[in-house]
Design an enzyme around this catalytic site. Structure first.
Site, short mmCIF file in Angstrom:
data_model
loop_
_atom_site.label_atom_id
_atom_site.label_comp_id
_atom_site.label_asym_id
_atom_site.label_seq_id
_atom_site.Cartn_x
_atom_site.Cartn_y
_atom_site.Cartn_z
NE ARG A 12 34.58 74.70 5.10
CZ ARG A 12 35.25 73.56 5.27
NH1 ARG A 12 35.56 73.15 6.47
NH2 ARG A 12 35.60 72.85 4.24
CB CYS A 15 26.99 70.72 24.45
SG CYS A 15 25.38 70.25 23.83
CE1 TYR A 33 28.40 75.00 7.87
CE2 TYR A 33 28.07 73.37 6.15
CZ TYR A 33 28.79 73.85 7.21
OH TYR A 33 29.90 73.18 7.64
NE ARG A 36 20.63 62.58 24.92
CZ ARG A 36 21.51 61.85 24.28
NH1 ARG A 36 21.18 61.21 23.19
NH2 ARG A 36 22.73 61.72 24.74
CD GLU A 38 32.87 77.02 17.08
OE1 GLU A 38 33.92 76.97 16.41
OE2 GLU A 38 32.10 76.06 17.18
NE ARG A 75 30.94 77.12 13.39
CZ ARG A 75 30.91 78.35 13.91
NH1 ARG A 75 30.52 78.53 15.16
NH2 ARG A 75 31.29 79.39 13.19
NE ARG A 115 31.83 71.08 10.49
CZ ARG A 115 32.69 72.02 10.12
NH1 ARG A 115 33.76 71.71 9.43
NH2 ARG A 115 32.49 73.28 10.43
#
Length: 123
Positions: free
Chosen positions: A115, A74, A107, A63, A77, A89, A7
């Site tokens: 997170r 894609c 992150y 890419r 959110e 994200r 993540r």
């Protein structure tokens, strides 16, 4: 070799295509670097952007750094009141010999608050 999910997130200063592509590419490079991965280890990547980001597709950045032969998707959110703005994200599925507890999630640019339990040595 196992399949693991990695993540990560990054926050943009502004919604401009060049900036979005730069920050997303930086995030993907850091995911690879911190986990000792190469492009050939990537199986698929799911990217999301907050609703306030409209200037470019985050997948174009992936890419652009040479990851061209894996499925990318894609999505937008969820638009939740009070959510952090201008965030991209990702969740990358990768082949790795790392045990699950050694996978390093990434992150960047203030997103550790999303997170902090996963962020490790995020900057």
């Amino acid at each position: 070799m196992s399949i693991r999910a990695v993540r990560g997130a990054t926050q943009l200063d502004v919604d401009q295509a060049d900036h979005l592509l730069e920050r997303t590419a930086e995030l993907m490079r850091e995911v690879l670097r911190r986990n000792g991965l190469g492009a050939d280890d990537v199986i698929s990547i799911f990217l999301t952007a907050t609703p306030d980001l409209r200037s470019a597709f985050p997948a174009a950045a992936v890419r652009g750094i040479g990851i061209t032969d894996v499925p990318l998707m894609c999505a937008q959110e969820l638009d939740i009141d009070g959510a952090m703005p201008r965030v991209v994200r990702l969740m990358a599925h990768v082949e790795t010999s790392l045990p699950r507890d050694e996978v390093r999630h990434v992150y960047l640019h203030g997103t550790t608050v999303l997170r902090d339990d996963l962020a490790g040595d995020a900057r």
